[in-house]
Design an enzyme around this catalytic site. Structure first.
Site, PDB file in Angstrom:
ATOM      1  N   GLU A  47      46.057  41.763  38.250  1.00  0.00           N
ATOM      2  CA  GLU A  47      46.407  42.815  39.210  1.00  0.00           C
ATOM      3  C   GLU A  47      45.651  42.612  40.520  1.00  0.00           C
ATOM      4  O   GLU A  47      46.198  42.805  41.595  1.00  0.00           O
ATOM      5  CB  GLU A  47      46.131  44.211  38.632  1.00  0.00           C
ATOM      6  CG  GLU A  47      46.787  44.502  37.277  1.00  0.00           C
ATOM      7  CD  GLU A  47      48.272  44.181  37.195  1.00  0.00           C
ATOM      8  OE1 GLU A  47      48.957  44.214  38.236  1.00  0.00           O
ATOM      9  OE2 GLU A  47      48.753  43.875  36.080  1.00  0.00           O
ATOM     10  N   GLU A 107      55.306  37.305  40.275  1.00  0.00           N
ATOM     11  CA  GLU A 107      54.810  37.371  38.893  1.00  0.00           C
ATOM     12  C   GLU A 107      54.482  35.995  38.315  1.00  0.00           C
ATOM     13  O   GLU A 107      53.422  35.808  37.710  1.00  0.00           O
ATOM     14  CB  GLU A 107      55.781  38.135  37.995  1.00  0.00           C
ATOM     15  CG  GLU A 107      55.924  39.630  38.349  1.00  0.00           C
ATOM     16  CD  GLU A 107      54.605  40.398  38.346  1.00  0.00           C
ATOM     17  OE1 GLU A 107      53.584  39.876  37.837  1.00  0.00           O
ATOM     18  OE2 GLU A 107      54.590  41.538  38.862  1.00  0.00           O
ATOM     19  N   MET A 111      49.354  47.946  36.903  1.00  0.00           N
ATOM     20  CA  MET A 111      50.173  47.886  38.117  1.00  0.00           C
ATOM     21  C   MET A 111      49.297  47.701  39.345  1.00  0.00           C
ATOM     22  O   MET A 111      48.301  48.397  39.515  1.00  0.00           O
ATOM     23  CB  MET A 111      51.000  49.178  38.207  1.00  0.00           C
ATOM     24  CG  MET A 111      51.892  49.245  39.413  1.00  0.00           C
ATOM     25  SD  MET A 111      53.146  47.914  39.373  1.00  0.00           S
ATOM     26  CE  MET A 111      53.317  47.618  41.126  1.00  0.00           C
TER      27      MET A 111
HETATM   28 ZN    ZN Z   1      52.106  41.063  37.774  1.00  0.00          ZN
END
Ligand code: ZN
Length: 848
Positions: A290, A312, A255
């Protein structure tokens, strides 16, 4: 406080988006940590932006006090439900203070603030912050943060820069989902990086004491990612510290929290003894991913969760480019396409198909999918192909300049490319809106010196969508003559109509190399002759299409063996042998070319061709083909394996990894001939986990009865290695033994379903690793999966919803299997107090 009834689970629509009437510009948090009674005091600086009540999100917490501009708020000024706090008559500008109590130790959903091995950590994307305090938990509310952590623990981390021990200030406005906090007994591997702007950045990879020796590769990957983003995208880091923390219990990969990335320890910790080449490659890729989010995601974020692919898809595209630069274009691209087809094409062909930008959802966590990520990345790649490398660079530069600090939409993104290049992207935008993998039919004609290619595109119906408009499909193509010489280099033709033709003046019919580099995420339907495919396999200048030609030959053989009992011909076997033994070719490429299509890939292709796949037959035919290939290469296997040795200390670099990959594949073939003798020796001699796992898998394949025990004795102290042990045994079990073995392993002392890695290792070992086992005709595999989903759902619904996708191909199979799977899906759907996550998934899978 007024009473209100709790909210129902409802569908949320993109068309209903509205900005908040009252926003939050600064958050001041004080967390006094305690496993069962953590006190969170929040001071929110609020500003009115329009008419309406302020509705804050908050769940799984007890409100202890609430004050507005320093005075306790009377009960009639607010309403509390199980999930919201509504302020009535909020003024134009004010400070809202709340104090809540939460219990991180009891948080087994691993969303919000929770504990893992005695350490406190957070996961807030998508909607975890609302389990920490009352707040506007949505990405278009961006605030600066001051965080103070009180705990008797050596390391206290949060976003931004540390201003005093346990006190952090993040100057960059961010949405709640990027908040993070970590507290525990951790040790750092330090590093530094100087940005192109001259900023000194302190880097740290934080792990549990004892794991320090396994952080070097993550640190190295981080430094290379930082340099790459400066060189290729002109993006520099913007804080004085960048922290990475490894956590053992983590629902996802990692994350991108601002300045404090939190990782599943699987994607940080690596040593030659414990991690495979694939693990090293994943660490490199995910660290980069990330880190790249710092600009594509954090500095510029999403207006709402429907825009998830904005960050994303783009960030996956960027990490793929980075990995291509680090590891070589061809092998990286082939690997990425294999993954796309295995996961995204499968998703797009079934009941869970959805557009890259969905228009509705019940639970946003169910949309962190291969479609949003991998197809989202393909869409960026097509955009780059269509506007050109220069146009892409200009559009990106404009995006960073125009939208820095904002929460954006796909429209904002595309407008940058329209403005930077003057191109109209209205039709291109359909890639975001229309689900389903387009099929492109290609027919060739040659007469009188004219070569013509007829093209037709079909965009299939998907749940909730039919009668779709034609898309823009960039087709990169080149032409070879029959001797394999390229007569036309790569040119890109954009197919924009439902059907179209291309013509070329040529003296003889050429060999067509189309969809070079996999220039669009489509299924190509072309009746190309074996002779043409063999020419491409031997000579195409596009390495992706060389591989693809070999793939097409193999798939054709396997499909015909499955459906017509056809044998395996010498032309194909000879071509495979030529490639395998071609010392001048890249070993990684040869390994990829020797790999047969997976069982699921074959099931998917059979289904697309209108044939009901029989998992047992697919399994048997794949094995038969492997045996024939092994026999063809019999005399070459030992010398080839010897040539793949990598003397000296293990190095995870792509060249050595390629050799090990081919070596492992050859060992697999040898095992078909010698019953595991070579694999036994290789297992004993392995000095790294890549070689050890390759040999271990071979020995499991031949039913070796002692190797599992030996492996366990050697590695039981190591959690990440034991995940491999659980997974490999189930994946390599004989189909009729797989479910029984999986079931026995769930009673092993080290099977802990609350650890996501362990749960996934065992369950996916069966559902993805052993399709013939999972699809046991008795239905035991389906019942096994459903039981475990129901068991885990009350504590970790994100996990169960994700693992439930093993059922998403259920309509492909025969009537008996369909009935068995449907019964399990219905049993789950009918279970009382199912999570919103799992309930949405099973209901979508059951919808006609
Ligand atoms: Zn991602």
């Amino acid at each position: 406080m007024r009473d209100a009834t709790p909210e129902q689970t409802e569908t949320i629509y993109l068309k209903d988006y509205a900005p908040v009437p009252v926003t939050v510009t600064h958050v001041s948090l004080n967390l006094r940590l305690d496993p069962l009674a953590t006190r969170v005091r929040a001071k929110l600086t609020c500003e009115r932006r329009g008419a309406g009540e302020m509705v804050l999100d908050g769940e799984m917490m007890t409100l202890k006090s609430i004050a507005l501009d320093g005075s306790p708020l009377p009960d009639d000024r607010y309403t509390l439900t199980g999930t919201t706090l509504t302020l009535h008559d909020a003024p134009d500008a004010f400070i809202l203070e709340t104090e809540v109590e939460i219990a991180p130790q009891k948080n087994k959903a691993l969303s919000g603030l929770y504990m893992s091995n005695g350490m406190y950590c957070t996961q807030c994307e998508a909607e975890g912050f609302r389990r920490i305090t009352y707040m506007l938990d949505r990405p278009d509310v961006m605030a600066t943060y001051d965080v103070e952590i009180e705990a008797d623990l050596p390391v206290l981390l949060s976003n931004g820069d540390e201003v005093a021990r346990g006190k952090w200030h993040d100057p960059w406005p961010k949405p709640t989902y990027l908040f993070a906090m970590v507290a525990g007994d951790l040790v750092a591997t330090p590093g530094t990086f100087t940005t192109m702007e001259g900023r000194e950045v302190a880097l740290n990879v934080w792990v549990r004491p004892g794991d320090e020796s396994r952080t070097a590769y993550a640190m190295d990957s981080l430094k290379r990612s930082m340099a790459w983003d400066e060189e290729v995208y002109g993006r520099a880091y913007d804080l004085s510290v960048f922290n990475i923390v490894a956590v053992d219990d983590f629902n996802m990969g990692a994350m991108e929290n601002k300045g404090l990335n939190i990782f599943n320890s699987k994607y940080v910790l690596a040593s030659p003894e414990t991690a495979t080449d694939a693990d090293f490659a994943n660490i490199e890729r995910i660290v980069a991913h990330e880190y790249f989010h710092n600009w594509t995601g954090n500095r510029i974020t999403c207006r709402d969760w429907f825009q998830l692919c904005l960050k994303e898809g783009l960030t996956v595209f960027r990490d793929q480019q980075f990995s291509q630069d680090a590891r070589g274009f061809a092998t990286q691209r082939i690997g990425d396409v294999l993954n796309l087809r295995a996961r995204q094409f499968r998703e797009d062909a079934g009941p869970l198909a959805h557009p890259v930008r969905p228009e509705s959802f019940v639970e946003i966590n169910n949309f962190y999918t291969a479609t949003i990520y991998e197809k989202g990345a393909e869409v960026i790649g097509m955009l780059r192909t269509l506007v050109g490398a220069e146009g892409y660079a200009k559009g990106c530069a404009l995006y960073f300049e125009r939208h820095d600090g904002q929460a954006c939409t796909i429209e904002d993104w595309l407008a940058c490319f329209e403005d930077a290049t003057g191109q109209d992207l209205a039709q291109f935008k359909l890639w975001y809106a229309q689900a389903g993998t387009p099929r492109v039919e290609v027919t060739e004609h040659f007469a009188d010196g004219i070569y013509r290619i007829d093209l037709r595109q079909i965009v299939p119906d998907t749940p909730g969508q039919s009668d779709k408009a034609p898309m823009v499909i960039p087709l990169a193509l080149g032409l070879l003559d029959t001797a394999g010489r390229e007569v036309r280099g790569t040119e890109v033709h954009a197919l924009t109509k439902a059907s179209d033709s291309l013509t070329f003046d040529l003296p003889e019919k050429p060999v067509l190399s189309i969809l070079r580099g996999f220039s669009a995420p489509v299924i190509l339907e072309m009746a190309q002759t074996d002779a043409d495919k063999l020419t491409l396999l031997a000579h195409d200048t596009d390495p992706f299409n060389r591989w693809e030609a070999g793939r097409a030959l193999a798939k054709d053989r396997l499909m015909r063996a499955i459906t017509e009992d056809a044998g395996f011909d010498d032309a194909w076997l000879g071509a495979l042998a030529t490639l395998a033994t071609d010392a001048g070719a890249d070993p990684a490429f040869r390994a990829l070319a020797l790999a047969l299509p997976s069982q699921d890939d074959l099931a998917q292709s059979l289904h697309t061709a209108g044939v009901v796949p029989d998992p047992d037959r697919i399994y048997a035919i794949r094995r038969a083909a492997t045996l024939v290939i092994a026999e063809t290469l019999r005399d070459d296997l030992t010398p080839l394996r010897e040539a793949m040795a990598t003397p000296g200390a293990y190095d995870p670099n792509a060249t050595d990894a390629g050799k090990r990959s081919l070596g492992g594949r050859l060992l697999g073939l040898q095992t078909y001939l010698d019953g595991g003798a070579a694999a036994g020796l290789a297992y004993d001699m392995a000095d790294n986990m890549t070689d050890r796992m390759a040999a271990f898998s071979c020995l499991l394949d031949v039913g070796d009865e002692t190797v599992a025990h030996r492996f366990e004795t050697d590695w039981q102290h190591d959690r990440l290695v034991m995940d491999k042990w659980f997974m490999a045994q189930v994946a390599h079990a004989a189909p009729r033994d797989a479910v029984g073995l999986a079931d026995r392993l769930t009673r092993h002392k080290d099977f802990d379903p609350s650890n996501p890695n362990r749960f996934r290792a065992l369950i996916a070992g069966l559902t993805a690793g052993n399709p013939a086992g999972f699809h046991d005709p008795s239905g035991v595999g389906y019942t096994f999966l459903a039981n475990w989903l129901l068991f885990l759902d009350p504590s970790n619904p994100q996990m169960t919803a994700r693992m439930s996708t093993a059922f998403d191909g259920w309509t492909r199979y025969d009537a008996d299997r369909q009935a068995l799977m449907r019964a399990e899906l219905e049993r789950i759907a009918g279970t009382e107090s199912l999570s919103r996550d799992l309930s949405e998934m099973v209901n979508r899978m059951l919808a006609p």
